[in-house]
Design a protein around this motif. Structure first.
Motif, PDB file in Angstrom:
ATOM      1  N   ALA A   1    -138.250 -43.407  -8.013  1.00  0.00           N
ATOM      2  CA  ALA A   1    -137.636 -42.188  -7.482  1.00  0.00           C
ATOM      3  C   ALA A   1    -136.944 -41.481  -8.637  1.00  0.00           C
ATOM      4  CB  ALA A   1    -136.630 -42.528  -6.391  1.00  0.00           C
TER       5      ALA A   1
ATOM      6  N   SER B   1    -136.357 -32.632 -11.567  1.00  0.00           N
ATOM      7  CA  SER B   1    -136.849 -33.614 -10.596  1.00  0.00           C
ATOM      8  C   SER B   1    -138.000 -33.045  -9.765  1.00  0.00           C
ATOM      9  CB  SER B   1    -135.713 -34.094  -9.691  1.00  0.00           C
ATOM     10  OG  SER B   1    -135.097 -33.002  -9.058  1.00  0.00           O
ATOM     11  N   GLY B   2    -138.003 -31.719  -9.592  1.00  0.00           N
ATOM     12  CA  GLY B   2    -139.062 -31.086  -8.812  1.00  0.00           C
ATOM     13  C   GLY B   2    -140.430 -31.174  -9.459  1.00  0.00           C
TER      14      GLY B   2
ATOM     15  N   LYS C   1    -144.305 -35.906  -8.930  1.00  0.00           N
ATOM     16  CA  LYS C   1    -144.906 -36.238  -7.638  1.00  0.00           C
ATOM     17  C   LYS C   1    -144.357 -37.590  -7.219  1.00  0.00           C
ATOM     18  CE  LYS C   1    -149.175 -33.631  -7.494  1.00  0.00           C
ATOM     19  NZ  LYS C   1    -150.608 -33.656  -7.748  1.00  0.00           N
ATOM     20  N   ALA C   2    -143.135 -37.552  -6.750  1.00  0.00           N
ATOM     21  CA  ALA C   2    -142.417 -38.784  -6.436  1.00  0.00           C
ATOM     22  C   ALA C   2    -141.389 -38.445  -5.382  1.00  0.00           C
ATOM     23  CB  ALA C   2    -141.699 -39.273  -7.684  1.00  0.00           C
ATOM     24  N   PRO C   3    -140.733 -39.440  -4.802  1.00  0.00           N
ATOM     25  CA  PRO C   3    -139.532 -39.098  -4.051  1.00  0.00           C
ATOM     26  C   PRO C   3    -138.541 -38.512  -5.068  1.00  0.00           C
ATOM     27  CG  PRO C   3    -140.241 -41.334  -3.563  1.00  0.00           C
ATOM     28  CD  PRO C   3    -141.023 -40.879  -4.759  1.00  0.00           C
ATOM     29  N   ALA C   4    -138.319 -37.202  -4.981  1.00  0.00           N
ATOM     30  CA  ALA C   4    -137.515 -36.522  -5.998  1.00  0.00           C
ATOM     31  C   ALA C   4    -136.347 -35.824  -5.327  1.00  0.00           C
ATOM     32  CB  ALA C   4    -138.372 -35.517  -6.754  1.00  0.00           C
ATOM     33  N   PHE C   5    -135.165 -36.026  -5.898  1.00  0.00           N
ATOM     34  CA  PHE C   5    -133.949 -35.546  -5.243  1.00  0.00           C
ATOM     35  C   PHE C   5    -133.172 -34.623  -6.164  1.00  0.00           C
ATOM     36  CE2 PHE C   5    -135.118 -39.683  -3.630  1.00  0.00           C
ATOM     37  CZ  PHE C   5    -135.148 -39.460  -2.268  1.00  0.00           C
ATOM     38  N   HIS C   6    -132.944 -33.428  -5.711  1.00  0.00           N
ATOM     39  CA  HIS C   6    -132.142 -32.449  -6.434  1.00  0.00           C
ATOM     40  C   HIS C   6    -130.798 -32.412  -5.718  1.00  0.00           C
ATOM     41  CE1 HIS C   6    -131.608 -27.949  -7.615  1.00  0.00           C
ATOM     42  NE2 HIS C   6    -131.114 -28.718  -8.539  1.00  0.00           N
TER      43      HIS C   6
ATOM     44  N   LEU D   1    -130.169 -31.861   3.117  1.00  0.00           N
ATOM     45  CA  LEU D   1    -131.268 -32.817   2.939  1.00  0.00           C
ATOM     46  C   LEU D   1    -131.652 -33.458   4.270  1.00  0.00           C
ATOM     47  CD1 LEU D   1    -130.391 -34.781  -0.346  1.00  0.00           C
ATOM     48  CD2 LEU D   1    -131.531 -32.594  -0.085  1.00  0.00           C
TER      49      LEU D   1
ATOM     50  N   ALA E   1    -137.983 -43.013   0.163  1.00  0.00           N
ATOM     51  CA  ALA E   1    -138.436 -43.537  -1.127  1.00  0.00           C
ATOM     52  C   ALA E   1    -138.943 -44.965  -0.944  1.00  0.00           C
ATOM     53  CB  ALA E   1    -137.288 -43.507  -2.129  1.00  0.00           C
TER      54      ALA E   1
ATOM     55  N   TYR F   1    -145.271 -41.998   0.463  1.00  0.00           N
ATOM     56  CA  TYR F   1    -144.941 -40.574   0.582  1.00  0.00           C
ATOM     57  C   TYR F   1    -144.197 -40.105  -0.661  1.00  0.00           C
ATOM     58  CZ  TYR F   1    -146.350 -40.567   5.428  1.00  0.00           C
ATOM     59  OH  TYR F   1    -147.086 -40.637   6.570  1.00  0.00           O
ATOM     60  N   TYR F   2    -144.575 -38.930  -1.149  1.00  0.00           N
ATOM     61  CA  TYR F   2    -143.771 -38.301  -2.189  1.00  0.00           C
ATOM     62  C   TYR F   2    -143.324 -36.936  -1.710  1.00  0.00           C
ATOM     63  CZ  TYR F   2    -148.082 -35.863  -3.556  1.00  0.00           C
ATOM     64  OH  TYR F   2    -149.217 -35.109  -3.552  1.00  0.00           O
ATOM     65  N   PHE F   3    -142.148 -36.563  -2.111  1.00  0.00           N
ATOM     66  CA  PHE F   3    -141.545 -35.343  -1.570  1.00  0.00           C
ATOM     67  C   PHE F   3    -140.423 -34.910  -2.494  1.00  0.00           C
ATOM     68  CE2 PHE F   3    -139.787 -39.210   0.215  1.00  0.00           C
ATOM     69  CZ  PHE F   3    -138.440 -39.085  -0.045  1.00  0.00           C
ATOM     70  N   TYR F   4    -140.099 -33.640  -2.419  1.00  0.00           N
ATOM     71  CA  TYR F   4    -138.992 -33.097  -3.212  1.00  0.00           C
ATOM     72  C   TYR F   4    -137.988 -32.514  -2.242  1.00  0.00           C
ATOM     73  CZ  TYR F   4    -136.587 -29.915  -6.487  1.00  0.00           C
ATOM     74  OH  TYR F   4    -135.650 -29.245  -7.239  1.00  0.00           O
ATOM     75  N   VAL F   5    -136.773 -33.029  -2.265  1.00  0.00           N
ATOM     76  CA  VAL F   5    -135.735 -32.465  -1.405  1.00  0.00           C
ATOM     77  C   VAL F   5    -134.603 -31.958  -2.289  1.00  0.00           C
ATOM     78  CG1 VAL F   5    -136.290 -33.760   0.677  1.00  0.00           C
ATOM     79  CG2 VAL F   5    -134.738 -34.755  -0.988  1.00  0.00           C
ATOM     80  N   SER F   6    -134.068 -30.798  -1.914  1.00  0.00           N
ATOM     81  CA  SER F   6    -133.122 -30.126  -2.788  1.00  0.00           C
ATOM     82  C   SER F   6    -131.978 -29.548  -1.984  1.00  0.00           C
ATOM     83  CB  SER F   6    -133.871 -29.002  -3.517  1.00  0.00           C
ATOM     84  OG  SER F   6    -132.954 -28.163  -4.174  1.00  0.00           O
ATOM     85  N   GLY F   7    -130.824 -29.507  -2.619  1.00  0.00           N
ATOM     86  CA  GLY F   7    -129.681 -28.825  -2.015  1.00  0.00           C
ATOM     87  C   GLY F   7    -129.840 -27.311  -2.039  1.00  0.00           C
TER      88      GLY F   7
END
Lengths: 288, 385
Positions: free
Chosen positions: A57, A69-70, A73-78, B106, B228, B232-238
């Motif tokens: 991650a 982080s964007g 291709k992963a669990p990515a957290f901003h 989120l 995580a 699955y892959y994903f982008y989460v943002s504030g």
């Protein structure tokens, strides 16, 4: 920040060797910025270790590198400004199998998030923190950072910065990080070796990557464009082996930037110790 | 007494414990496996209890460096698929504000227990208060809705903490349990029952290659949550984002996201809102209260009714989203006056005042640290009638 043109045609993107790790749609960095090489260095290492999205991650805070982080291709957290490390700590604690990488900037990690950094290093939580150090707050318009050198001009130090900067290597080592390294962002081979070592080391890893900001820092201090600034930095780089962390000078005025690996230590990680605590609790050895 | 014969009687299974311990045990019963916190009076016993109990059930306790880190750690754990909780009090909740906002953005299920104490600032650490009613609701900047529950007994500290986890998982949101210094510290018999449903979050409804983290398929506006450590892959943002998680700086982007985030909570009001009521059908005057301060009200009402006053009461078990439907119901049933009783200088009363077209609103709102006695409430009520 200048939004870049779409650098790849769809065909090129489809054939990109890192296409399973990279998300090129969210690549927003200025042409010439080394954040891109840091991202590709990380993804190259992930590919080399055979990690897919279920294995790792990426967590970032706020700022230019915060947006990095964007690109995975992963669990990515901003996350919020400065809080990438505690967020990553939560991910790691909940799933110790996960390889957790924090990728953020110097302002995010060492000003607003400084407290989290030293405590994460102290408790030796098994994450890798990669700090893209550009000596300035890039995204907000080039304000002074805790890594800005004395005398430098920024938008909030028009008469020159009066505060001495942190030496991140010395700080990380003193806080208890078990792997500490510094590399210039263009030296991708050495950087990748360090990232691979961090992925393998079960402790708190810290890598400082020097990535000068020619837009916000270079212009104000008359250091030239992206290439000129890299040339300027390259002349000062001195790679040393066995340099103690407190001697890891980073001084633009003296023209000395010492790079290398400064700490390689083995210390039991937090999640391992947590496992021992669970065993102890279950065996009821402690008085209640 | 033969204990064996009466073991089905819940009262015989009750133990004597404090509100803070009951809340912690409720969290474990609900499936909480991670607690990240920072010491603060009068909530610290929750952390202490968790540090002992969680490792026994294969959970994780961590004392973070501050409250900002505590919530951030819980959010991270939540996104690794673990139910997580933190506990704090007034000044700590202030510090948690920014990451409560991140949790909303989120859509990460997380439970925050706040043991209200006097404020502002350091205030009265060892005393109770109900002055964080607004902070619980409006802590973070931005336009959002949040769920806040208000226990009134030690038993409810257990029950409502469980409910908080279920609501957090159901609606993918931070849920706050707003207790207070007295309830947290005092001891009462509690029955640690297990006759409740454990709610788990909605899973992704499409395979990894088609998954978009904020794509909604159902009327409840809650997207399926990938975590995580899976394929699955994903982008989460504030940042304000579209359904794929991409930052979206368009006016339409803001409107779409904010409306959905708020609507998913407000639409669920009938499921979320909970209260106890008595004598509403034939009352002219109703006392509205919540939390520790509601405990003197029933006795005062009984006394008033004996004196021939047509009075009733409602006790809110959930404060936010505010139960508008309850106010409308009171109006429909012909209640002419609502007296709001709370241990602050007038907070929830302002929400009730929105319904002044239905009934008259007055308050017993005192920023004190001691809950109002039945005698005191009775005297005040009679004066108001």
């Amino acid at each position: 920040m200048i939004p870049s043109d779409n650098l790849s045609t769809p065909e090129e993107a489809l054939n990109h060797p890192l296409k399973d790790w990279l998300n090129l749609n969210r690549f927003i960095f200025c042409p010439g910025c080394l954040i891109g090489t840091v991202i590709t260095s990380i993804t190259t290492c992930l590919k080399e270790r055979g990690y897919t999205s279920k294995d790792y991650a990426i967590v970032s805070g706020i700022g230019c590198t915060g947006r990095a982080s964007g690109c995975f291709k992963a669990p990515a957290f901003h996350t919020t400004h400065g809080r990438a490390i505690p967020f990553a700590t939560g991910l790691k604690l909940a799933n110790p199998e996960l390889e957790v990488i924090v990728l953020s900037g110097d302002g995010d990690l060492f000003a607003i998030g400084g407290n989290h950094f030293i405590h994460a290093a102290r408790r030796n939580i098994e994450i890798t923190v990669i700090c893209v150090n550009n000596n300035v707050y890039g995204m907000t318009g080039g304000q002074v950072a805790p890594t800005t050198h004395v005398g430098d001009i920024t938008s909030t130090t028009p008469y020159g910065n009066m505060e001495p900067p942190f030496n991140l290597i010395s700080l990380a080592a003193a806080s208890g990080a078990t792997y500490v390294a510094r590399w210039p962002g263009y030296d991708t081979l050495r950087l990748q070796k360090s990232i691979l070592k961090s992925l393998d080391n079960e402790g708190f890893n810290f890598i400082e990557v020097l990535a000068p900001c020619f837009i916000q820092y270079g212009t104000k201090n008359r250091l030239g464009d992206a290439v000129e600034m890299l040339e300027w930095m390259k002349k000062q780089i001195k790679i040393e082996t066995d340099c103690p962390p407190h001697m890891a000078t980073l001084d633009f005025k003296k023209g000395v930037i010492i790079c290398g690996e400064f700490v390689e230590d083995k210390r039991e990680g937090f999640t391992k110790r947590m496992e021992q605590i669970r065993e102890k609790a279950k065996s009821k050895k402690i008085k209640k | 007494m033969n204990l064996k014969q009466s073991e089905n009687d819940p009262h015989n299974k009750a133990i004597l414990t404090s509100g803070n311990y009951a809340s912690a045990e409720g969290a474990i019963a609900a499936g909480c496996l991670l607690f990240a916190g920072y010491p603060i009076t009068p909530s610290s016993e929750i952390a202490a209890y968790m540090s002992r109990r969680l490792p026994e059930v294969n959970g994780t306790f961590i004392q973070m460096e501050d409250e900002l880190a505590s919530v951030a750690c819980c959010l991270g754990a939540s996104y690794a698929g673990t139910k997580s909780m933190t506990a704090t009090s007034g000044p700590g909740l202030s510090l948690m504000a920014e990451n409560i906002g991140l949790g909303v953005m989120l859509e990460a299920p997380v439970v925050i227990v706040t043991i209200m104490r006097g404020g502002p600032s350091t205030g009265q650490p060892t005393n109770a208060s109900q002055s964080d009613v607004y902070q619980a609701r409006y802590a973070s900047h931005g336009d959002y809705q949040i769920i806040v529950l208000a226990p009134s007994t030690v038993q409810e500290m257990y029950d409502l903490t469980i409910r908080a986890f279920n609501l957090a998982e159901r609606y993918r949101t931070p849920v706050i349990v707003a207790s207070d210094g007295i309830l947290g510290q005092m001891m009462e018999p509690v029955y640690y029952h297990s006759n409740f449903e454990k709610v788990e979050r909605k899973k992704p409804q499409v395979p990894p290659e088609k998954y978009k983290p904020f794509e909604v398929f159902d009327d409840d506006l809650v997207p399926g949550m990938a975590v995580a450590g899976t394929d699955y892959y994903f982008y989460v943002s504030g940042l304000t984002h579209d359904i794929e998680g991409n930052p979206d700086m368009t006016p339409e982007g803001a409107e779409t996201l904010i409306k959905r985030l708020c609507d998913k909570i407000t639409r669920a009001r009938p499921e979320i809102n909970d209260w106890e009521e008595k004598y509403i059908d034939d009352s002219d005057t109703v006392v509205l209260s919540y939390g520790i301060n509601a405990r003197g009200v029933p006795e005062a009402i009984e006394q008033a009714r004996q004196q021939g006053h047509k009075m009733g009461y409602v006790r809110l078990k959930s404060l936010w989203p505010f139960p508008d439907e309850l106010m409308e119901k009171l109006g429909r049933q012909g209640v002419s006056k609502v007296i709001v009783s709370e241990m602050n200088y007038g907070m929830l009363i302002r929400e009730v005042q929105r319904f002044q077209h239905l009934f008259e609103v007055s308050g017993i709102t005192i920023p004190t640290t001691i809950p109002f006695s039945p005698k005191f409430i009775y005297k005040k009520m009679i004066k108001e009638v």
